[in-house]
Structure formats: structure tokens, C-alpha cells
Design a protein around this motif. Structure first.
Motif, PDB file in Angstrom:
ATOM      1  N   ALA A 107      68.873  13.300 -71.526  1.00 21.50           N
ATOM      2  CA  ALA A 107      67.431  13.100 -71.523  1.00 21.50           C
ATOM      3  C   ALA A 107      66.773  14.256 -70.776  1.00 21.50           C
ATOM      4  O   ALA A 107      67.299  14.722 -69.769  1.00 21.50           O
ATOM      5  N   PRO A 108      65.617  14.732 -71.245  1.00 19.19           N
ATOM      6  CA  PRO A 108      64.958  15.872 -70.597  1.00 19.19           C
ATOM      7  C   PRO A 108      64.698  15.656 -69.114  1.00 19.19           C
ATOM      8  O   PRO A 108      64.844  16.583 -68.318  1.00 19.19           O
ATOM      9  N   GLU A 109      64.367  14.435 -68.715  1.00 19.91           N
ATOM     10  CA  GLU A 109      64.086  14.200 -67.296  1.00 19.91           C
ATOM     11  C   GLU A 109      65.332  14.354 -66.437  1.00 19.91           C
ATOM     12  O   GLU A 109      65.249  14.590 -65.242  1.00 19.91           O
ATOM     13  N   ASN A 110      66.507  14.205 -67.025  1.00 19.01           N
ATOM     14  CA  ASN A 110      67.738  14.355 -66.261  1.00 19.01           C
ATOM     15  C   ASN A 110      68.183  15.803 -66.121  1.00 19.01           C
ATOM     16  O   ASN A 110      68.985  16.124 -65.255  1.00 19.01           O
ATOM     17  N   LEU A 111      67.677  16.695 -66.959  1.00 18.83           N
ATOM     18  CA  LEU A 111      68.090  18.094 -66.884  1.00 18.83           C
ATOM     19  C   LEU A 111      67.750  18.705 -65.538  1.00 18.83           C
ATOM     20  O   LEU A 111      68.506  19.502 -65.000  1.00 18.83           O
ATOM     21  N   GLU A 112      66.627  18.330 -64.965  1.00 18.23           N
ATOM     22  CA  GLU A 112      66.233  18.903 -63.679  1.00 18.23           C
ATOM     23  C   GLU A 112      67.093  18.389 -62.537  1.00 18.23           C
ATOM     24  O   GLU A 112      67.104  18.953 -61.456  1.00 18.23           O
ATOM     25  N   ARG A 113      67.817  17.331 -62.734  1.00 19.43           N
ATOM     26  CA  ARG A 113      68.674  16.768 -61.693  1.00 19.43           C
ATOM     27  C   ARG A 113      70.118  17.243 -61.850  1.00 19.43           C
ATOM     28  O   ARG A 113      71.000  16.791 -61.156  1.00 19.43           O
ATOM     29  N   ARG A 114      70.351  18.135 -62.796  1.00 18.42           N
ATOM     30  CA  ARG A 114      71.680  18.704 -63.027  1.00 18.42           C
ATOM     31  C   ARG A 114      71.876  19.912 -62.120  1.00 18.42           C
ATOM     32  O   ARG A 114      70.948  20.655 -61.850  1.00 18.42           O
ATOM     33  N   ASP A 115      73.092  20.082 -61.670  1.00 19.62           N
ATOM     34  CA  ASP A 115      73.431  21.209 -60.805  1.00 19.62           C
ATOM     35  C   ASP A 115      74.341  22.153 -61.586  1.00 19.62           C
ATOM     36  O   ASP A 115      75.403  21.732 -62.047  1.00 19.62           O
ATOM     37  N   PRO A 116      73.968  23.416 -61.732  1.00 21.63           N
ATOM     38  CA  PRO A 116      74.807  24.354 -62.483  1.00 21.63           C
ATOM     39  C   PRO A 116      76.201  24.526 -61.884  1.00 21.63           C
ATOM     40  O   PRO A 116      77.143  24.876 -62.589  1.00 21.63           O
ATOM     41  N   ARG A 117      76.354  24.229 -60.604  1.00 24.22           N
ATOM     42  CA  ARG A 117      77.689  24.293 -59.998  1.00 24.22           C
ATOM     43  C   ARG A 117      78.588  23.190 -60.544  1.00 24.22           C
ATOM     44  O   ARG A 117      79.807  23.372 -60.659  1.00 24.22           O
ATOM     45  N   VAL A 118      77.999  22.060 -60.921  1.00 21.98           N
ATOM     46  CA  VAL A 118      78.780  20.988 -61.544  1.00 21.98           C
ATOM     47  C   VAL A 118      79.178  21.419 -62.956  1.00 21.98           C
ATOM     48  O   VAL A 118      80.309  21.190 -63.388  1.00 21.98           O
ATOM     49  N   ASP A 119      78.259  22.079 -63.653  1.00 17.13           N
ATOM     50  CA  ASP A 119      78.601  22.647 -64.969  1.00 17.13           C
ATOM     51  C   ASP A 119      79.808  23.573 -64.847  1.00 17.13           C
ATOM     52  O   ASP A 119      80.737  23.512 -65.663  1.00 17.13           O
ATOM     53  N   ALA A 120      79.798  24.446 -63.833  1.00 16.88           N
ATOM     54  CA  ALA A 120      80.890  25.400 -63.638  1.00 16.88           C
ATOM     55  C   ALA A 120      82.203  24.682 -63.304  1.00 16.88           C
ATOM     56  O   ALA A 120      83.263  25.069 -63.808  1.00 16.88           O
ATOM     57  N   PHE A 121      82.132  23.639 -62.471  1.00 13.18           N
ATOM     58  CA  PHE A 121      83.323  22.858 -62.143  1.00 13.18           C
ATOM     59  C   PHE A 121      83.931  22.283 -63.418  1.00 13.18           C
ATOM     60  O   PHE A 121      85.131  22.411 -63.661  1.00 13.18           O
ATOM     61  N   GLU A 134      72.725  15.563 -58.772  1.00  9.08           N
ATOM     62  CA  GLU A 134      74.063  16.122 -58.583  1.00  9.08           C
ATOM     63  C   GLU A 134      74.041  17.138 -57.452  1.00  9.08           C
ATOM     64  O   GLU A 134      73.025  17.784 -57.202  1.00  9.08           O
ATOM     65  N   THR A 135      75.188  17.291 -56.824  1.00 10.00           N
ATOM     66  CA  THR A 135      75.349  18.325 -55.814  1.00 10.00           C
ATOM     67  C   THR A 135      76.833  18.643 -55.701  1.00 10.00           C
ATOM     68  O   THR A 135      77.672  17.988 -56.311  1.00 10.00           O
ATOM     69  N   ILE A 136      77.126  19.650 -54.909  1.00  7.25           N
ATOM     70  CA  ILE A 136      78.514  19.982 -54.584  1.00  7.25           C
ATOM     71  C   ILE A 136      78.690  19.730 -53.095  1.00  7.25           C
ATOM     72  O   ILE A 136      77.883  20.181 -52.281  1.00  7.25           O
ATOM     73  N   LYS A 137      79.740  18.999 -52.760  1.00 10.17           N
ATOM     74  CA  LYS A 137      80.088  18.749 -51.365  1.00 10.17           C
ATOM     75  C   LYS A 137      81.542  19.146 -51.170  1.00 10.17           C
ATOM     76  O   LYS A 137      82.290  19.266 -52.132  1.00 10.17           O
ATOM     77  N   ARG A 138      81.916  19.334 -49.936  1.00 11.83           N
ATOM     78  CA  ARG A 138      83.293  19.720 -49.603  1.00 11.83           C
ATOM     79  C   ARG A 138      83.676  21.008 -50.332  1.00 11.83           C
ATOM     80  O   ARG A 138      84.779  21.137 -50.843  1.00 11.83           O
ATOM     81  N   THR A 139      82.753  21.902 -50.454  1.00 13.26           N
ATOM     82  CA  THR A 139      82.808  23.251 -51.042  1.00 13.26           C
ATOM     83  C   THR A 139      82.949  23.307 -52.555  1.00 13.26           C
ATOM     84  O   THR A 139      82.535  24.284 -53.153  1.00 13.26           O
ATOM     85  N   LYS A 140      83.509  22.277 -53.208  1.00 14.83           N
ATOM     86  CA  LYS A 140      83.676  22.393 -54.656  1.00 14.83           C
ATOM     87  C   LYS A 140      83.651  21.078 -55.430  1.00 14.83           C
ATOM     88  O   LYS A 140      83.744  21.079 -56.640  1.00 14.83           O
ATOM     89  N   GLN A 141      83.512  19.948 -54.758  1.00  9.89           N
ATOM     90  CA  GLN A 141      83.590  18.656 -55.445  1.00  9.89           C
ATOM     91  C   GLN A 141      82.215  18.206 -55.929  1.00  9.89           C
ATOM     92  O   GLN A 141      81.277  18.121 -55.135  1.00  9.89           O
TER      93      GLN A 141
END
Length: 137
Positions: free
Chosen positions: A4-18, A46-53
Motif C-alpha cells: 500500500a502506498p502509505e506503507n512505502l514511507e515506513r519501509r527502510d532501505p536497509r531492510v530491503d538490502a538485508f 521498520e528499522t535496523i537494530k543490533r547493526t544488521k537485524q
């Protein structure tokens, strides 16, 4: 699943990379579970914690991913208070912070059960978190 478009802004590109760095079958699991947690509430971030999770949060932790050689762990941060009537929890039954649902290649994702757990964790987070809600505390 579509995002959904409203969820795109809550996405973290670091999660995409993971996710992109994982084998295809693990990517499929992570993408599916990611969509489920966002569908549980559009305010999930979304976020990254513990350097990569990758962590999914809303007024506290909801879940996190950890990819291992032969499975993907989805850690549910619920202090063990969210019911598991479908028996999807695979580890951490006595853990005081998080329990685990492990997915191996070819496993079906229990969409309804996992979504219900995500919604309950979010509701508990909004009510003060599992530490506040846990009986006997």
C-alpha cells in the motif's frame, strides 16, 4: 502481495538490502512476513537494530528477522503473553522477552495465525507493552 502506498514511507532501505542478500527462498519468506506485519497495522515502521537485524516496530518491538543457514527466525516480542492457539511458536516458549517462529524452505506461512499474533502484539504495545501487561508484574 502489493505494498500500500502509505506503507512505502515506513519501509527502510536497509531492510530491503538485508532481504536482497538472502537466498531466494529466504527472501520469499521475509517478503511475505514483512507484508503481513505491515498489513496488521499501516503505522508499523521498520528499522535496523543490533547493526544488521530488521525490526518491525510500533510503540515497541513487534518482531525481528534472523536468517540462519537452513531457516528464517521471526522473533515475536510479546513476553510470552500472546496466545498461540495454532501452535506456530517453534522456540522460546519460556523466554521472558521473545518467542520464535522458524520457517524452513518450503514451509507454508500460517497467515491468519501470524497476523493475529502481530495484531495482538501491536495492541499490547499500544496498551503499554508486555512488561506492563504481564500478569504478576
Amino acid at each position: 502481495m502489493t505494498t500500500a502506498p502509505e506503507n512505502l514511507e515506513r519501509r527502510d532501505p536497509r531492510v530491503d538490502a538485508f532481504i536482497a542478500a538472502l537466498p531466494d527462498w529466504q527472501q520469499d519468506i521475509c517478503v511475505h512476513v514483512r507484508e503481513l506485519v505491515h498489513a496488521a497495522d499501516p503505522a508499523v515502521a521498520e528499522t535496523i537494530k543490533r547493526t544488521k537485524q530488521p525490526y518491525f516496530v510500533l510503540d515497541g518491538n513487534i518482531c525481528a528477522f534472523l536468517a540462519a543457514k537452513d531457516h528464517v527466525n521471526v522473533f515475536l516480542y510479546d513476553g510470552g503473553i500472546v496466545p498461540d492457539p495454532d501452535g506456530i511458536i517453534t522456540a522460546g516458549h519460556d523466554n521472558k522477552t521473545a518467542r520464535t517462529v522458524a520457517f524452513r524452505q518450503g514451509d507454508a506461512i500460517p497467515v491468519q495465525a501470524l497476523t493475529a499474533m502481530f495484531r495482538q502484539i501491536i495492541a499490547d504495545n499500544r496498551a503499554g507493552g508486555w512488561r506492563k501487561l504481564k500478569p504478576g508484574r
